[in-house]
Scaffold this active site. Structure first.
Site, PDB file in Angstrom:
ATOM      1  N   ASP A  33       0.835  -1.190   0.000  1.00 30.21           N
ATOM      2  CA  ASP A  33       0.000   0.000   0.000  1.00 30.21           C
ATOM      3  C   ASP A  33       0.886   1.262   0.000  1.00 30.21           C
ATOM      4  OD1 ASP A  33      -2.352   1.791   0.838  1.00 30.21           O
ATOM      5  OD2 ASP A  33      -3.257  -0.194   0.952  1.00 30.21           O
ATOM      6  N   HIS A  93      -3.717   6.025   3.741  1.00 27.15           N
ATOM      7  CA  HIS A  93      -4.472   4.880   3.235  1.00 27.15           C
ATOM      8  C   HIS A  93      -3.930   3.566   3.792  1.00 27.15           C
ATOM      9  CE1 HIS A  93      -5.765   1.925   0.111  1.00 27.15           C
ATOM     10  NE2 HIS A  93      -6.819   2.712  -0.030  1.00 27.15           N
ATOM     11  N   SER A 138     -11.298  -0.597  -0.401  1.00 29.85           N
ATOM     12  CA  SER A 138      -9.998  -0.764   0.250  1.00 29.85           C
ATOM     13  C   SER A 138     -10.147  -1.077   1.725  1.00 29.85           C
ATOM     14  CB  SER A 138      -9.160   0.510   0.110  1.00 29.85           C
ATOM     15  OG  SER A 138      -8.595   0.622  -1.158  1.00 29.85           O
TER      16      SER A 138
END
Length: 439
Positions: A180, A223, A374
């Protein structure tokens, strides 16, 4: 974002069995960015220098393990290209088939920073830090999820409390690779929960510190930190292997993703979480997934956030021959089990999970909520870690998780998406663990 594979056939594919059984160094060099990437089958007598000159690029990986068995996937060189391939040079490849596809910024992480506590980003304080760092203290009290009460409704939806009682090891002994934007490596939520630093890598920057970087609230910053925090809420005994392949804007290269997938398996990951995607299939990435699933590593991918009847890759390839038994694609539903208005959907989609307003760690020791497929994917990754932590055999785990989902097709809001919201529907951890192979 275009990622269409171009196949250059130079008569026939000639794989000779005389290649030696060697593998390149396991430590990647600093990553130069390339416009395109090529996969070239190796033949006897090939050398990195000779092949780089013939193709007109830079050799990024060299794998001769499968040459004696004429294995196209495991007998290849990966070459980065920043210029057009010279047709005269191609003649030197003697009739081999070379695959070329776009590389730079082809993949992106999905999800949006959607909420903060009471309109503000809250500092981790009081018992929350110690609960996160310990990982083994009481997770539930009075029906509330004590680590993050804000997520209680989400976790009740997938029956996490009962599932954690059924899997008391809480994922201990299992490493989940989060490929990620990196993590906030100093966040107190991850204290004692990261894999050994020797297993970390930043493929975006080319160093060993996969730190989440950027400006809070901008692009993809945070994220990966959120995704990793979700895994640990489901399976707090697991270890997170942080691997950075996406920049602060949330985008990254094919080569980075492919290398990180293989790196994760080489360094002990039992589950790989890919909360990222591309609009079109990548042979380079799919070959990497096939390599690791052949080793029984489980791969979980998010379906994308464009509200399209087409899921992103590699999620769309989760049924691919050779990797389907160990791969899962994940879409998002709300707390009413209705498809999230952003979630992609398709007949290939394997399972859904709640992906809206999911609170988890944020960079700088903070806490925030994100929404997206996600956020749904790491719930599935954490669920697999719970089963593996109880010594459940890896074989059939992906199938069991998808088969034991809760049927959501009878909900009126889901009628337009018949057969496109997973094989059964929404993740149910209790049903999954109850029917997983004996552990």
């Amino acid at each position: 974002m275009t990622n269409k594979i171009a196949a250059l056939s130079l008569l026939t594919l000639g794989l000779l069995s005389a290649c030696s059984n060697t593998v390149t160094s396991t430590t990647p060099a600093a990553q130069e960015r390339f416009a395109r990437v090529a996969l070239v089958p190796l033949e006897a007598g090939d050398t990195p220098k000779r092949l780089a000159k013939a193709v007109g690029g830079s050799v990024l990986s060299w794998n001769e393990v499968g040459c004696e068995a004429a294995d196209e996937i495991n007998c290849t060189a990966m070459i980065g290209l920043n210029s057009q391939v010279d047709t005269q040079n191609l003649h030197a490849l003697r009739g081999r088939t070379m695959y070329i596809e776009p590389n730079k910024d082809v993949f992106s992480g999905g999800g949006t920073l959607t909420a903060t506590m009471g309109g503000k980003v809250s500092i981790w304080a009081g018992g929350k830090v110690s609960i996160w760092a310990g990982g083994k203290v009481s997770i539930w009290a009075g029906g509330q999820f004590t680590q993050l009460p804000e997520n209680t409704a989400l976790w009740k939806k997938i029956r996490l409390e009962e599932a954690q009682r059924m899997a008391p090891n809480l994922g201990a002994g299992v490493t989940v690779a989060v490929i990620d934007t990196g993590l906030d490596l100093q966040h107190p939520a991850f204290g004692g929960s990261l894999s050994d630093p020797s297993t970390w890598y930043d493929f975006y920057a080319g160093d060993t510190m996969p730190q989440d970087e950027g400006i809070f609230g901008v692009g993809g910053y945070g994220h990966g930190t959120n995704v990793a925090g979700i895994v640990l809420q489901v399976a707090p005994g697991a270890k997170i292997m942080p691997l950075r392949v996406l920049g602060s804007d949330g985008s990254g290269d094919v080569v980075m993703v492919a290398k990180a997938i293989v790196w994760a398996a080489d360094h002990g990951a039992g589950v790989i979480n890919l909360s990222l995607g591309s609009e079109e299939s990548s042979k380079v990435v799919q070959d990497a997934i096939k390599k690791v699933t052949e080793r029984k590593v489980l791969v979980v991918s998010s379906a994308g956030n464009s509200n399209l009847s087409k899921i992103t890759y590699p999620a769309a390839d989760a049924d691919a021959k050779g990797s389907g038994a160990y791969s899962l694609s994940v879409g998002s539903v709300d707390l009413n089990d209705v498809k999230s208005n952003f979630s992609n959907y398709a007949t290939e989609l394997k399972v859904m999970a709640p992906g809206e307003q999911v609170y988890a760690p944020a960079p700088g020791g903070l806490m925030a909520a994100w929404s997206g497929t996600s956020m749904a994917a790491p719930m599935v990754s954490g669920g697999l870690a719970l089963a593996l932590g109880q010594q459940a055999p890896t074989k059939d785990l992906a199938k069991e998780l998808a088969d034991r989902a809760t049927d959501i097709y009878n909900i009126s809001g889901n009628k337009p998406f018949k057969d496109k919201l997973g094989e059964k529907g929404r993740l149910d951890l209790v049903e999954f663990l109850s029917h997983a192979s004996t552990y």
